[in-house]
Each structure stands twice: as structure tokens, then as C-alpha cells.
Write a protein that holds these residues in place. Structure first.
Motif, PDB file in Angstrom:
ATOM      1  N   LYS A 124       0.742  -1.323  -0.254  1.00 31.83           N
ATOM      2  CA  LYS A 124       0.166  -0.328   0.131  1.00 31.83           C
ATOM      3  C   LYS A 124       1.078   1.496  -0.385  1.00 31.83           C
ATOM      4  CE  LYS A 124      -3.652  -2.614   2.472  1.00 31.83           C
ATOM      5  NZ  LYS A 124      -3.880  -2.598   3.938  1.00 31.83           N
ATOM      6  N   VAL A 125       1.902   1.670   0.485  1.00 35.98           N
ATOM      7  CA  VAL A 125       2.761   2.806   0.254  1.00 35.98           C
ATOM      8  C   VAL A 125       4.321   1.782  -0.230  1.00 35.98           C
ATOM      9  CG1 VAL A 125       1.427   3.570   3.075  1.00 35.98           C
ATOM     10  CG2 VAL A 125       3.422   1.573   3.065  1.00 35.98           C
ATOM     11  N   CYS A 126       4.967   3.261  -0.261  1.00 35.23           N
ATOM     12  CA  CYS A 126       6.769   3.173  -0.947  1.00 35.23           C
ATOM     13  C   CYS A 126       7.583   3.738   0.216  1.00 35.23           C
ATOM     14  CB  CYS A 126       6.594   4.085  -2.183  1.00 35.23           C
ATOM     15  SG  CYS A 126       4.908   3.447  -2.984  1.00 35.23           S
ATOM     16  N   ALA A 145      14.374  -0.192  -0.917  1.00 40.56           N
ATOM     17  CA  ALA A 145      15.251   0.320  -1.528  1.00 40.56           C
ATOM     18  C   ALA A 145      14.520   0.611  -3.116  1.00 40.56           C
ATOM     19  CB  ALA A 145      16.620   0.833  -2.012  1.00 40.56           C
ATOM     20  N   GLU A 146      13.830  -0.575  -3.264  1.00 46.07           N
ATOM     21  CA  GLU A 146      13.313   0.267  -4.879  1.00 46.07           C
ATOM     22  C   GLU A 146      11.519  -0.690  -4.960  1.00 46.07           C
ATOM     23  OE1 GLU A 146      15.176  -2.809  -7.719  1.00 46.07           O
ATOM     24  OE2 GLU A 146      17.099  -0.555  -7.398  1.00 46.07           O
ATOM     25  N   VAL A 147      11.017  -1.332  -3.127  1.00 44.75           N
ATOM     26  CA  VAL A 147      10.271  -1.928  -3.686  1.00 44.75           C
ATOM     27  C   VAL A 147       9.004  -1.414  -1.683  1.00 44.75           C
ATOM     28  CG1 VAL A 147       9.024  -4.419  -2.894  1.00 44.75           C
ATOM     29  CG2 VAL A 147      11.088  -4.648  -3.847  1.00 44.75           C
ATOM     30  N   ALA A 148       7.921  -1.396  -2.258  1.00 39.10           N
ATOM     31  CA  ALA A 148       7.517  -0.521  -0.775  1.00 39.10           C
ATOM     32  C   ALA A 148       6.708  -1.697  -0.248  1.00 39.10           C
ATOM     33  CB  ALA A 148       5.933  -0.017  -1.468  1.00 39.10           C
ATOM     34  N   LEU A 149       7.060  -1.350   1.358  1.00 36.76           N
ATOM     35  CA  LEU A 149       6.948  -2.147   1.882  1.00 36.76           C
ATOM     36  C   LEU A 149       7.231  -1.833   3.737  1.00 36.76           C
ATOM     37  CD1 LEU A 149       7.054  -5.177   2.395  1.00 36.76           C
ATOM     38  CD2 LEU A 149       8.674  -6.006   3.202  1.00 36.76           C
ATOM     39  N   ASN A 150       6.035  -2.104   4.305  1.00 40.71           N
ATOM     40  CA  ASN A 150       5.791  -1.559   5.362  1.00 40.71           C
ATOM     41  C   ASN A 150       6.129  -2.284   6.641  1.00 40.71           C
ATOM     42  OD1 ASN A 150       4.671   0.709   5.155  1.00 40.71           O
ATOM     43  ND2 ASN A 150       2.512  -0.493   4.813  1.00 40.71           N
ATOM     44  N   SER A 195       9.545   4.202   2.918  1.00 42.28           N
ATOM     45  CA  SER A 195       9.675   4.239   4.850  1.00 42.28           C
ATOM     46  C   SER A 195       8.307   4.709   4.926  1.00 42.28           C
ATOM     47  CB  SER A 195      10.627   4.756   5.450  1.00 42.28           C
ATOM     48  OG  SER A 195      11.195   6.155   5.213  1.00 42.28           O
ATOM     49  N   MET A 196       7.127   5.174   3.980  1.00 43.51           N
ATOM     50  CA  MET A 196       6.015   5.610   4.518  1.00 43.51           C
ATOM     51  C   MET A 196       4.560   4.585   5.368  1.00 43.51           C
ATOM     52  SD  MET A 196       6.368   8.999   3.264  1.00 43.51           S
ATOM     53  CE  MET A 196       4.928   9.488   2.937  1.00 43.51           C
ATOM     54  N   LYS A 197       4.518   5.589   6.072  1.00 39.37           N
ATOM     55  CA  LYS A 197       3.323   4.242   6.653  1.00 39.37           C
ATOM     56  C   LYS A 197       2.144   4.426   6.681  1.00 39.37           C
ATOM     57  CE  LYS A 197       3.804   3.239  11.150  1.00 39.37           C
ATOM     58  NZ  LYS A 197       3.407   3.093  12.541  1.00 39.37           N
ATOM     59  N   GLU A 198       0.798   3.794   6.610  1.00 36.23           N
ATOM     60  CA  GLU A 198       0.306   3.823   5.447  1.00 36.23           C
ATOM     61  C   GLU A 198      -0.181   5.488   6.451  1.00 36.23           C
ATOM     62  OE1 GLU A 198      -3.948   1.388   5.046  1.00 36.23           O
ATOM     63  OE2 GLU A 198      -2.439   0.859   5.968  1.00 36.23           O
ATOM     64  N   GLY A 199      -1.423   6.270   6.270  1.00 34.93           N
ATOM     65  CA  GLY A 199      -2.198   7.088   6.177  1.00 34.93           C
ATOM     66  C   GLY A 199      -1.620   8.241   7.102  1.00 34.93           C
ATOM     67  N   SER A 200       0.398   8.332   6.366  1.00 34.05           N
ATOM     68  CA  SER A 200       0.802   9.027   6.882  1.00 34.05           C
ATOM     69  C   SER A 200       1.510  10.175   5.901  1.00 34.05           C
ATOM     70  CB  SER A 200       2.031   8.330   7.412  1.00 34.05           C
ATOM     71  OG  SER A 200       3.202   9.683   7.458  1.00 34.05           O
ATOM     72  N   SER A 201       1.640  11.397   5.816  1.00 30.91           N
ATOM     73  CA  SER A 201       1.912  11.959   4.986  1.00 30.91           C
ATOM     74  C   SER A 201       3.470  12.426   5.076  1.00 30.91           C
ATOM     75  CB  SER A 201       0.975  13.202   5.090  1.00 30.91           C
ATOM     76  OG  SER A 201       1.931  13.973   6.535  1.00 30.91           O
ATOM     77  N   GLU A 202       4.460  12.097   6.254  1.00 34.10           N
ATOM     78  CA  GLU A 202       5.760  11.987   6.650  1.00 34.10           C
ATOM     79  C   GLU A 202       6.656  11.382   5.929  1.00 34.10           C
ATOM     80  OE1 GLU A 202       6.739  15.357   6.138  1.00 34.10           O
ATOM     81  OE2 GLU A 202       5.292  16.431   6.165  1.00 34.10           O
ATOM     82  N   PRO A 203       8.024  11.022   6.112  1.00 33.03           N
ATOM     83  CA  PRO A 203       8.737   9.901   5.975  1.00 33.03           C
ATOM     84  C   PRO A 203       8.429   9.358   7.990  1.00 33.03           C
ATOM     85  CG  PRO A 203       9.412  11.328   4.827  1.00 33.03           C
ATOM     86  CD  PRO A 203       8.819  11.924   5.025  1.00 33.03           C
TER      87      PRO A 203
END
Length: 736
Positions: A190-192, A225-230, A194-202
Motif C-alpha cells: 500500500k505504501v512506498c 530501496a526499490e520495493v514498497a513494504l511496511n 518508509s512511508m507508513k499507511e495514512g502518513s504524509s511524512e516519512p
């Protein structure tokens, strides 16, 4: 000795050097003998269904443990499995369900022996977040050697190529076992970055005080680095391969070919060709030995969600282990003997998962996740035996465990929660795991399941028959207590008979007004009879409060209220108060908070108020990078009597609104005050005073509210003595 052990576990010992016991490297001498091997189900959490069971891989040289959920130490103590003999713990995921027992385990090992002990721990690279969180209350000297499973049998960690998930990593490659891992991410991310879901800041970068966390964090950043993963989403599949089994050696054949007994026999058995002593020929191992057999292979699969299942079905790195594939020659396929499935029923009961299971041919499948039948079989039998005996004596004070029978559960509307039976071809061998079930790997002639160690079930009737046979007078004692409870105000009359005045605050009180449940009264380390500290104050329709939340608190709630009843208790929590930072008082907190978040997901609710010492806030803030805890923290220092007075005089003292929310919660729960009292123990240790609001009885008489005082861990303390004046109930913590 007890003080010394606890001081070392707290990190106050003189030796703060981090102990390391790294895995063998490829160039180190290898032990090739492996006479006895098996894999065993440690049924921790099978009855309460609150945590992932652990899996033990027993080898001649190693003892590997997979996952360390809450209650693991109690389980090991109950079944006499020595903790110090475990060499390495591997984690399939980094979440409260799989690591809840790890902090307490590390601290227990740190207190063993003269200089303390440690254990190796490996898991997905996001393990660095757990390391950072644990550093707030576990010293480096107790951490042991913690590393990522991406290390390939040497000191060099796969770097650029590790960004590709679908490949094998082999952290252990010695002569006894080859342990490989495959990373399993969810398909729908869902996110790219180091961005957490629902967050607008790294997410802010972690400032590490430990090279352990720095190394793991670097691996995680490199991997994502190349994969969106929480964090918390990555799972690991473990592949355990034992070396090939040499065929039988025939000395008579060697002698017939002119090879004299001696060193050449050993060379032939090790797979080397030799020159005949009496004939002009080269003698090969195949001339004097039966063909070798591939060593047993076991897979441990933790596929937590349906999005992970989509990725699992397409993993190319597992193709060599499939028996019916057209993508490679049959002779290249590796035969898997056993698969242990840690995946939940919501995944394993799907058609897609069943189809994936059939790819392994006639391998033995052990479904080790939560099965409904296991809730009838207590894992901690010593504790359940004591509970049954006390319940017989006085069921009002010692209620029976809240578990339903399987027949009762199936009659409920929640029967839809039960997974359907798997419908696989008859060639697929399926077994539903039982506690201490084994699958033998070596000797090869014993390959297969072994349920001889599965504990026999003991019914309540058998326990009570044994009790009344050994102590016949307990029958009359139980009848006398029953008469007191069910007579006309029997208990009150008994109190008056002994000239004990009944406090006016208890006039007309019923069980539905308040119930106090001692979930844990043990100290330092869990025992097979008692859990560590936790007290549940049930205010029924007004909610509930937890005082301390040691490891295994959720399991204790499920033993008291049942699997579904405990979920309702967690949803009804209004506040959790933690007395101090020692792990035996808060190690179960993350599991409770994470479960509450999941249960209330999609339902309007407010964050749960957690009151505790400042170090606990550091731990929770860091841990929230792994799992959403949905809580609002308030420092105990802000709930002392002087702090409340300052707040009443100036609302500006409540910068983030936590004190105001706590005050509103107290009012809704019928409480006037919650006051933290500094006590004499470790820094920032507290007791608590709960004062309930006055009430009016049925005839309009105003009655004072009752007062509960809980000491926490403390030595004799004047402040607590003063705070306890007029207490209706004073609870002394068990440790001191």
C-alpha cells in the motif's frame, strides 16, 4: 542470588559487553554426524489461541526454536524443556504474536549462571525495529547475537541482489543442517519506501545506540530501496535440509576388490575413490556401497494474509521443492518430507492454498495454527489442575476457566469462524497439530509422525476425584462455603460473627458492580503455576482497567473469560496502568494493544489511555513502527497527587490533552481519582490509588465510594502507607 540475577537482567552488572555467539561460517570445521533429529510442535497458545505456537528443531549439534510468542517460558517450564539448551531462535515475522515472549526470555537468560547467558536470534530485516524498542529496557549485555536471516553463511550480507525477494538465502550451511530462507512479502503493497499507511511524512530515521540495530536497519533500508513494504509485513519461509544419508557400506565387496581394512574404508564411506591394494583398479564408492538417500527436508510456512498467498503461489525459488512440476526435470526435484503450516485458517482453508499444498506430492502436512479442538485441552496442566481444585472449593472466588467445549462452540452463531475441513487428494497426508507432536527425521527408518509425547487429556472429573480421594474433608469444607454464599447474607453474617465491621462503602454491593481478577501474581520469571503481574478490574458496563500487564496477560484473560469473552474484555478496556519498567510488569502490553486495534478496526473509538513510566513511552513509540497500537500515553509523573492539583489550577499543564481524556474516562467509569504514588524500587516506580465515586442505594442513602490501592513492587514505603489510609482493598505485589 535473586537480587544479583535481577540486577544483571536490568543491565546493572559490571560486564556490559555484548555477548556474541555467531553461527558457523562455511570455512569453519563442520560436524557431519547427525544421528538423531526431529521437529516438534510446542503447543504454546494452542488452547488460548492468543499467540503463534513455537516449533523446535532438534539436532545432535543444534537446538533451533522457531518463534517465541508470549507464555513460551511458562510452557518450557511446564514441560521441562531447558531454556539454556536452545542455540538459536528464528522468527517467521516480527510482530507481537511471534515475538511477545522474546524480551522476557532474553532477560531470563541474562540472569543465568555466573556471567549470564544469551541466545542467537534471527528474523526478517525489520527485526531492527524490535531491537531498538527493546533497548529501552533491555541492556546490550542481555541482547545476545541478533541478526538478519539474509546473511548467507558468511559475514557478508547480500546487498544489491537482496532487493529481489524471490531467492534463497542460507544463513546456516554446516555439515549437520542447511537452513535456507525465502522472503514472503504481500502482493498488494500500500505504501512506498518508509512511508507508513495514512502518513504524509516519512518515518523519522532511528538514531541507533547499538551497532546491532544499525546493521539490521541498513539491511532493511537496502531491501526496501526499490520495493514498497511496511515493517511487520514481511514473512519468512524456512527450509531445513539435512545432509544426504550415505548408503550401507559392504566390507566384503571392498575385500573382494582388493581393498584392505583400514583408512581406505573410511575414504570410501566419505565418498572418495581409492586404489585397490591387490588389484590394478580404482575402487569407487558405488562399487562397495548402496546408493545414498537424499536427506529429509522440512518447510515451515507462515503465510499470514491472502495477499501473501498471492505471492506464495508464484515464488520461483520454491520450484525445486515441488514434486509435480514441469518446470524442471524430475531428478532435479527435492523431496520434501514435512511441511509445518503456521498460516491462519483464513488462509489455509482457501482453494488457492490447498492447490499450493498439492504441489508437494505425498509430503506430510502438519497444520500447526489454531484449531478449535485445542481449546478443550489446557496447555498449562499444572495451573489448570490447581484452578479446578480451587473452583471446587469455592466457585464464587475461583471461577472455572472460560473455555467452552467444542460442542458448545459449534452451537453458537460464531460457528462461521470455524474453518471448513481441507479437501485435498488422498495422496496429501494432513495432520492437525497437537501439543508436543513430533516428526522424526533421523534415524531414517523412524521417519514420520510420533504422537507418543502428546500429553493425555485429563478431565475435570478425574482431577476432582483425585482431590476428594486424597483430601476427603474437602467435601464438607466445600459444602460449608456454599452454604455461606447461598444463605441469607451468609458471608455478612460470618463477618459479623467474627466482629469484623463491614465497610459502609460495600453496603448493597453486587458482583456486577466490580470484579477484580488476579491474572498474574508471579514474580520475575513465569512459573508453571502462576503468571507474572497483572490485575484486571472489571467494571462491567462501565468498562475495565488493567493494573500492570506482564507477558501472557492476554492468555490469562482467555483462560478466565474464554476465547471470545477475552476479546470483549480487551475491547472494553478504558485504561492500562503500568507500575514500572521491569519486563515482568509490561511485556504483555504490546500484544493487548495490537489486538485491541485489530478488534476495533472499522469501529469509531478513541485511543486507549496507557499510564506508565517514561521509559515505557520510549518503548511503545518505537514499537509502533512495527504494529499499530492505537494508544495515548500519559506519564505516571503526571498522575501524582501534586500533578493533579497543578492540572486543576491550570489546564495549560495538559499539553497533549492526555490528562483531560483520563479524567473524562474516570468519570465515565464511576471513578473520582487515579493517583500514582512514588514507591521505593527502581527509578520511576509507582503504586496506584483508585478512588471510586460515591453512590446512592435503592432507598436513597448516600454511600461512600470504595478505595483500591495497589503497591506495585516496593520496599516499605511511607508514601504508600499514607496513601493506603482508608483503603477498602490493599493489594500487595507478590515480588516484595
Amino acid at each position: 542470588m535473586g537480587k544479583k540475577r535481577k540486577r544483571r537482567a536490568e543491565g546493572n552488572d559490571s560486564n556490559d559487553r555484548q555477548k556474541k555467539n555467531p553461527l558457523p561460517k562455511e570455512d569453519e570445521p563442520k560436524k557431519t554426524s547427525n544421528n538423531k533429529s526431529y521437529i516438534q510442535i510446542l503447543g504454546n497458545g494452542m488452547d488460548t489461541q492468543d499467540t503463534s505456537p513455537s516449533i523446535l528443531l532438534f539436532l545432535d549439534k543444534w537446538r533451533f526454536l522457531f518463534n517465541a510468542g508470549e507464555g513460551l517460558q511458562r510452557f518450557l517450564t511446564e514441560h521441562k524443556i531447558t531454556l539454556s539448551q536452545i542455540d538459536h531462535i528464528f522468527l517467521s515475522r516480527v510482530c507481537s504474536e511471534t515475538v511477545g515472549g522474546l524480551p522476557g526470555l532474553l532477560l531470563t537468560l541474562a540472569g543465568m549462571g555466573k556471567d549470564g547467558m544469551s541466545v542467537n536470534v534471527s528474523g526478517p530485516p525489520d527485526l531492527y525495529l524490535l531491537v531498538k524498542a527493546m533497548e529501552s529496557f533491555i541492556p546490550n549485555s542481555a541482547m545476545g547475537y541478533i541478526d538478519s536471516v539474509l546473511r548467507n553463511g558468511s559475514d557478508e550480507v547480500a546487498s544489491a541482489s537482496s532487493r529481489k525477494f524471490d531467492r534463497l538465502f542460507s544463513p546456516i550451511t554446516d555439515g549437520v543442517v542447511k537452513l535456507s530462507v525465502v522472503l514472503l512479502p504481500p502482493r498488494c503493497l500500500k505504501v512506498c519506501g518508509s512511508m507508513k499507511e495514512g502518513s504524509s511524512e516519512p518515518n523519522p530515521p532511528l538514531v541507533s545506540g547499538s551497532h546491532l540495530a544499525e546493521d539490521l536497519q541498513a539491511q532493511w533500508m537496502n531491501l526496501t530501496a526499490e520495493v514498497a513494504l511496511n515493517p511487520g509485513e514481511l514473512s519468512v519461509i524456512y527450509i531445513c535440509e539435512l545432509p544426504e544419508i550415505k548408503g550401507k557400506f559392504y566390507p566384503d565387496k571392498a575385500a573382494a576388490l582388493g581393498v584392505e581394512p583400514g583408512p581406505k574404508y573410511g575414504q570410501l564411506q566419505r565418498g572418495n575413490s581409492v586404489v585397490s591394494d591387490h588389484q590394478n583398479i580404482i575402487v569407487h564408492p558405488c562399487d562397495v556401497m548402496e546408493p545414498s538417500t537424499h536427506g529429509p527436508i522440512v518447510l515451515l510456512v507462515d503465510c499470514p494474509t491472502l495477499s501473501h498467498l498471492q505471492e506464495l503461489s508464484s515464488l520461483q525459488s520454491l520450484i525445486p521443492y515441488y514434486s509435480n512440476t514441469s518446470e524442471q526435470p524430475v531428478e532435479m526435484c527435492k523431496k520434501v518430507n514435512c511441511l509445518i503450516h503456521l498460516s491462519p485458517a483464513s488462509v489455509t482453508s482457501t482453494t488457492a492454498y490447498e492447490q499450493w499444498m498439492t504441489r508437494f506430492g505425498d509430503a506430510q502436512h502438519i497444520m500447526a495454527r489454531h484449531e478449535p479442538k485445542n481449546i478443550e485441552i489446557p496447555i498449562l496442566k499444572s495451573s489448570s489442575r490447581v484452578t479446578a481444585r480451587l473452583n471446587y472449593l469455592c466457585p464464587q472466588l475461583f471461577p472455572s476457566p472460560g473455555f467452552w467445549s467444542l460442542q458448545q462452540l459449534k452451537s453458537l452463531r460464531s460457528v462461521s469462524k470455524f474453518p471448513r475441513e481441507l479437501s485435498l487428494p488422498t495422496s496429501c497426508q494432513i495432520t492437525y497439530a497437537e501439543n508436543l507432536l513430533k516428526f522424526h527425521l533421523l534415524p531414517y527408518k523412524e521417519l514420520g509422525l510420533d504422537n507418543s509425547n502428546v500429553p493425555a487429556t485429563i478431565s475435570r472429573t478425574e482431577i476432582l476425584n483425585e482431590l476428594t480421594s486424597n483430601i476427603p474433608e474437602i467435601i464438607s469444607a466445600s459444602e460449608h462455603i456454599s452454604q455461606l454464599w447461598h444463605g441469607n447474607n451468609g458471608i455478612i453474617e460470618e463477618l459479623q460473627l467474627h466482629e469484623t465491621p463491614l465497610p459502609s462503602c460495600l453496603e448493597g454491593i453486587t458482583r456486577e458492580d466490580m470484579e477484580i481478577v488476579f491474572l498474574g501474581t508471579g514474580s520475575l520469571q513465569p512459573s508453571k503455576y502462576r503468571n507474572v503481574s497483572s490485575i484486571f478490574i472489571n467494571l462491567f458496563l462501565k468498562g475495565s482497567i488493567l493494573l500492570d500487564c506482564g507477558e501472557g496477560t492476554l492468555g490469562q484473560l482467555k483462560r478466565r473469560f474464554g476465547v471470545d469473552g477475552a476479546d470483549e474484555a480487551v475491547k472494553g478496556l478504558k485504561c492500562i496502568w503500568i507500575s514500572h519498567i521491569h519486563a515482568d510488569h509490561h511485556a504483555g502490553l504490546a500484544r493487548i494493544l495490537a489486538l485491541r486495534h485489530d478488534l476495533l478496526s472499522g469501529t469509531p473509538h478513541e485511543p486507549l489511555i496507557v499510564v506508565g513510566p517514561q521509559q515505557l513511552e520510549i518503548f511503545l513509540d518505537r514499537y509502533q513502527m512495527l504494529e499499530e497500537l492505537d494508544m495515548q500515553f500519559l506519564d505516571c509523573r503526571d498522575t501524582t497527587e501534586s500533578s493533579w492539583e497543578a492540572f486543576e489550577s491550570n489546564d495549560d499543564n495538559d499539553a497533549n490533552g492526555s490528562a483531560s481524556r483520563l479524567k473524562n474516562m474516570l468519570r465515565q467509569a464511576g471513578l473520582m481519582t487515579l493517583i500514582s504514588v512514588p514507591v521505593i524500587h527502581c527509578p520511576q516506580a509507582y503504586g496506584i490509588v483508585l478512588k471510586f465515586a460515591d453512590r446512592t442505594n435503592v432507598i436513597g442513602k448516600k454511600l461512600p465510594g470504595w478505595k483500591i490501592v495497589y503497591s506495585g513492587d516496593t520496599r516499605p514505603c511511607p508514601e504508600l502507607v499514607k496513601a493506603s489510609h482508608g483503603a477498602t482493598l490493599l493489594i500487595h505485589e507478590a515480588c516484595y
